[in-house]
Design an enzyme around this catalytic site. Structure first.
Site, PDB file in Angstrom:
ATOM      1  N   ARG A  63      -0.897  -6.906 -16.853  1.00  0.00           N
ATOM      2  CA  ARG A  63      -0.125  -7.736 -15.909  1.00  0.00           C
ATOM      3  C   ARG A  63       1.361  -7.596 -16.202  1.00  0.00           C
ATOM      4  O   ARG A  63       2.204  -7.787 -15.349  1.00  0.00           O
ATOM      5  CB  ARG A  63      -0.583  -9.201 -15.969  1.00  0.00           C
ATOM      6  CG  ARG A  63       0.267 -10.137 -15.106  1.00  0.00           C
ATOM      7  CD  ARG A  63      -0.463 -11.407 -14.658  1.00  0.00           C
ATOM      8  NE  ARG A  63      -1.108 -12.101 -15.743  1.00  0.00           N
ATOM      9  CZ  ARG A  63      -0.476 -12.868 -16.638  1.00  0.00           C
ATOM     10  NH1 ARG A  63       0.820 -13.035 -16.587  1.00  0.00           N
ATOM     11  NH2 ARG A  63      -1.160 -13.457 -17.611  1.00  0.00           N
ATOM     12  N   TYR A 127       9.442  -8.623   9.954  1.00  0.00           N
ATOM     13  CA  TYR A 127       8.013  -8.380   9.767  1.00  0.00           C
ATOM     14  C   TYR A 127       7.286  -9.732   9.886  1.00  0.00           C
ATOM     15  O   TYR A 127       7.754 -10.742   9.340  1.00  0.00           O
ATOM     16  CB  TYR A 127       7.805  -7.774   8.378  1.00  0.00           C
ATOM     17  CG  TYR A 127       6.355  -7.550   8.034  1.00  0.00           C
ATOM     18  CD1 TYR A 127       5.635  -6.517   8.615  1.00  0.00           C
ATOM     19  CD2 TYR A 127       5.701  -8.397   7.142  1.00  0.00           C
ATOM     20  CE1 TYR A 127       4.307  -6.323   8.308  1.00  0.00           C
ATOM     21  CE2 TYR A 127       4.364  -8.202   6.832  1.00  0.00           C
ATOM     22  CZ  TYR A 127       3.682  -7.166   7.420  1.00  0.00           C
ATOM     23  OH  TYR A 127       2.356  -6.977   7.113  1.00  0.00           O
ATOM     24  N   ASP A 201      14.986  -5.148   3.354  1.00  0.00           N
ATOM     25  CA  ASP A 201      13.653  -4.571   3.529  1.00  0.00           C
ATOM     26  C   ASP A 201      13.855  -3.159   4.075  1.00  0.00           C
ATOM     27  O   ASP A 201      14.236  -2.979   5.232  1.00  0.00           O
ATOM     28  CB  ASP A 201      12.836  -5.438   4.503  1.00  0.00           C
ATOM     29  CG  ASP A 201      11.411  -4.927   4.673  1.00  0.00           C
ATOM     30  OD1 ASP A 201      11.161  -3.739   4.391  1.00  0.00           O
ATOM     31  OD2 ASP A 201      10.548  -5.717   5.108  1.00  0.00           O
ATOM     32  N   LYS A 226       3.336   1.739   3.134  1.00  0.00           N
ATOM     33  CA  LYS A 226       3.731   2.475   4.325  1.00  0.00           C
ATOM     34  C   LYS A 226       4.208   3.896   3.975  1.00  0.00           C
ATOM     35  O   LYS A 226       3.419   4.660   3.455  1.00  0.00           O
ATOM     36  CB  LYS A 226       4.776   1.662   5.088  1.00  0.00           C
ATOM     37  CG  LYS A 226       4.474   0.143   5.154  1.00  0.00           C
ATOM     38  CD  LYS A 226       3.281  -0.196   6.007  1.00  0.00           C
ATOM     39  CE  LYS A 226       2.766  -1.626   5.861  1.00  0.00           C
ATOM     40  NZ  LYS A 226       3.718  -2.702   6.060  1.00  0.00           N
TER      41      LYS A 226
HETATM   42  C1  LIG Z   1       3.931  -4.092   5.775  1.00  0.00           C
HETATM   43  C2  LIG Z   1       5.274  -4.680   5.691  1.00  0.00           C
HETATM   44  C3  LIG Z   1       5.561  -5.755   4.828  1.00  0.00           C
HETATM   45  C4  LIG Z   1       4.483  -6.432   3.985  1.00  0.00           C
HETATM   46  O1  LIG Z   1       3.922  -5.563   3.073  1.00  0.00           O
HETATM   47  P1  LIG Z   1       2.372  -5.588   2.585  1.00  0.00           P
HETATM   48  O2  LIG Z   1       2.288  -4.374   1.735  1.00  0.00           O
HETATM   49  O3  LIG Z   1       1.505  -5.543   3.800  1.00  0.00           O
HETATM   50  O4  LIG Z   1       2.195  -6.856   1.833  1.00  0.00           O
HETATM   51  C5  LIG Z   1       6.865  -6.221   4.792  1.00  0.00           C
HETATM   52  N1  LIG Z   1       7.842  -5.681   5.561  1.00  0.00           N
HETATM   53  C6  LIG Z   1       7.601  -4.654   6.403  1.00  0.00           C
HETATM   54  C7  LIG Z   1       8.708  -4.109   7.233  1.00  0.00           C
HETATM   55  C8  LIG Z   1       6.315  -4.121   6.499  1.00  0.00           C
HETATM   56  O5  LIG Z   1       6.077  -3.123   7.356  1.00  0.00           O
END
Ligand SMILES: *Cc1c(COP(=O)(O)O)cnc(C)c1O
Length: 410
Positions: A63, A127, A201, A226
């Site tokens: 962890r 998001y 982000d 992603k």
């Molecule tokens: C998918 C996504 C998130 C959240 O991420 P997870 O891996 O699904 O928890 C946050 N911001 C954006 C722009 C995303 O595409």
């Protein structure tokens, strides 16, 4: 050899994708093995004590850290700082902390940056999960969110001047799913002027297309699920900070206590996925430009949101801060929701699924899927109409994508 970039600056981003972050394996394995071990052995009690006190470097418990995480973390930190110099002209360094998901990384960011009575300043059309976290969970902890159009620096400055309880500026650019972009340089400059933290982000862009640290952002965040993973094989998230001391002390402590750690197998998949980031992004973006041009000219389509099109309201911002305009887009059919559903059902190569950034093209319907939890009025104000279709353009041969779209629009 902790990080290739430290020894000798690499010329190419693609080389850094492949080599940075790698530490030679003591057993000469080519790839860093999957360290499927929850705990680590101490030779002596004293060694254990020294690891806990930080006197001796070494792993303790997964962890808290794991060699499979470290490789992915150092790779991502190297890419987000690639080619950037710090205030004294040295290569910028940053520290990344891998998490179980993007949402876990965001939780660490918000909990570590904010306390009761503080506010977050952000813009519409975040998001869906981020929006819900800020609007549904944090108010009960006494943390509120101010949402405004962040395209006018004068208005942003007025808001910051009037409300000293704003402690964090949170930007998502391009934002989901309308692909609106905000000016990183102008907004981060204001965050600095008013001595508040700034976080970006960078999921939709990836570090290949956009590097928020260039403009002085304090934190960069990714859902590694992603483009970084790139193959849709694992959920994950990462928080990268430029204040290394703070990351190693305060932030890592909060991360370890919140318990949103990654796992060795997902971290291994991520490190291998990142190796092809540059070549994938080049293909993603060239396909997306062709698909956007095709859709914009098609008689069945009423609107295409893609920052690479001169018709997009933030085309100039994207051109200024992104290497290419990315591979995410959304569009509306002239005949609205019913036509949209028929179109989605007729697709043969494009896949019907949420998520994004995978090799294959993914198509989804934000109003009923990713943004289902966002109130309709707020959704529509942000341009997320019932007829909007979102597409993550993949790296297939573009002829096949165009043919699939053509037959589905007939
Ligand atoms: C998918 C996504 C998130 C959240 O991420 P997870 O891996 O699904 O928890 C946050 N911001 C954006 C722009 C995303 O595409």
């Amino acid at each position: 050899m902790e990080n290739v970039q430290k020894d000798k600056p690499l010329k190419g981003f693609g080389t850094a994708c492949i080599h940075s972050g790698h530490v030679p394996d003591p057993n000469y394995a080519h790839l860093t093995p999957i360290y499927a071990s929850s705990t680590y052995v101490f030779d002596t009690a004293e060694q254990g004590m020294n690891r806990f006190s930080g006197k001796e470097k070494g792993y303790i418990y997964s962890r808290w850290g794991n060699p499979s995480f470290t490789e992915a973390e150092n790779k991502i930190a190297a890419l987000e700082t690639f080619g950037i110099k710090d205030e004294s002209g040295n290569p910028l360094e940053a520290k990344a902390i891998l998490h179980a998901s993007g949402m876990a990384a965001l939780t660490t960011l918000f909990i570590s940056s904010l306390k009761q009575g503080d506010k977050v300043l952000t813009h519409a059309s975040l998001y869906g999960g981020t929006d819900e976290l800020l609007q549904k969970i944090f108010p009960s902890l006494g943390i509120e969110t101010v949402i405004m159009d962040m395209h006018d620096p004068g208005q942003v400055e007025d808001t910051l001047k009037k409300d000293p309880s704003i402690r964090l500026m949170y930007l998502e650019t391009p934002a989901n799913p309308t692909l609106r972009c905000v000016d990183l340089e102008a907004n981060i400059h204001l965050a600095k002027k008013y001595h508040i933290l700034s976080a970006v982000d960078n999921t939709f862009a990836s570090p290949y297309l956009q590097q928020p640290f260039r403009y002085g952002a304090d934190y960069v965040f990714h859902s590694t699920t992603k483009f970084l993973n790139g193959h849709g094989t694992a959920v994950g998230g990462v928080l990268i900070g430029r204040d290394i001391k703070k990351m190693n002390e305060n932030i890592i402590k909060i991360h370890r206590l919140l318990g949103g750690n990654s796992n060795p197998f997902d971290a291994y998949l991520l490190s291998n996925g990142i190796k092809t980031l540059e070549v994938r992004m080049e293909r993603h973006c060239s396909n997306a430009m062709k698909v956007a041009d095709f859709l914009e000219k098609h008689p069945a389509i009423s609107k295409v949101n893609y920052p690479g099109l001169s018709s997009h309201p933030d085309h100039a911002i994207a051109q200024k801060q992104m290497k290419h305009p990315g591979s995410m887009m959304s569009f509306e059919l002239k005949d609205g929701l019913e036509a949209g559903k028929k179109f989605i059902d007729k697709l043969k190569i494009c896949v019907r699924a949420v998520s994004l950034g995978t090799c294959d093209t993914l198509v989804s319907h934000p109003a009923s899927m990713t943004h289902y939890g966002v109130p309709k009025a707020q959704r529509e104000k942000a341009g997320i109409t019932d007829g909007l279709i979102r597409m993550s353009v993949g790296i297939e041969n573009v002829e096949d994508l165009l043919e699939d779209l053509e037959q589905a629009l007939e």
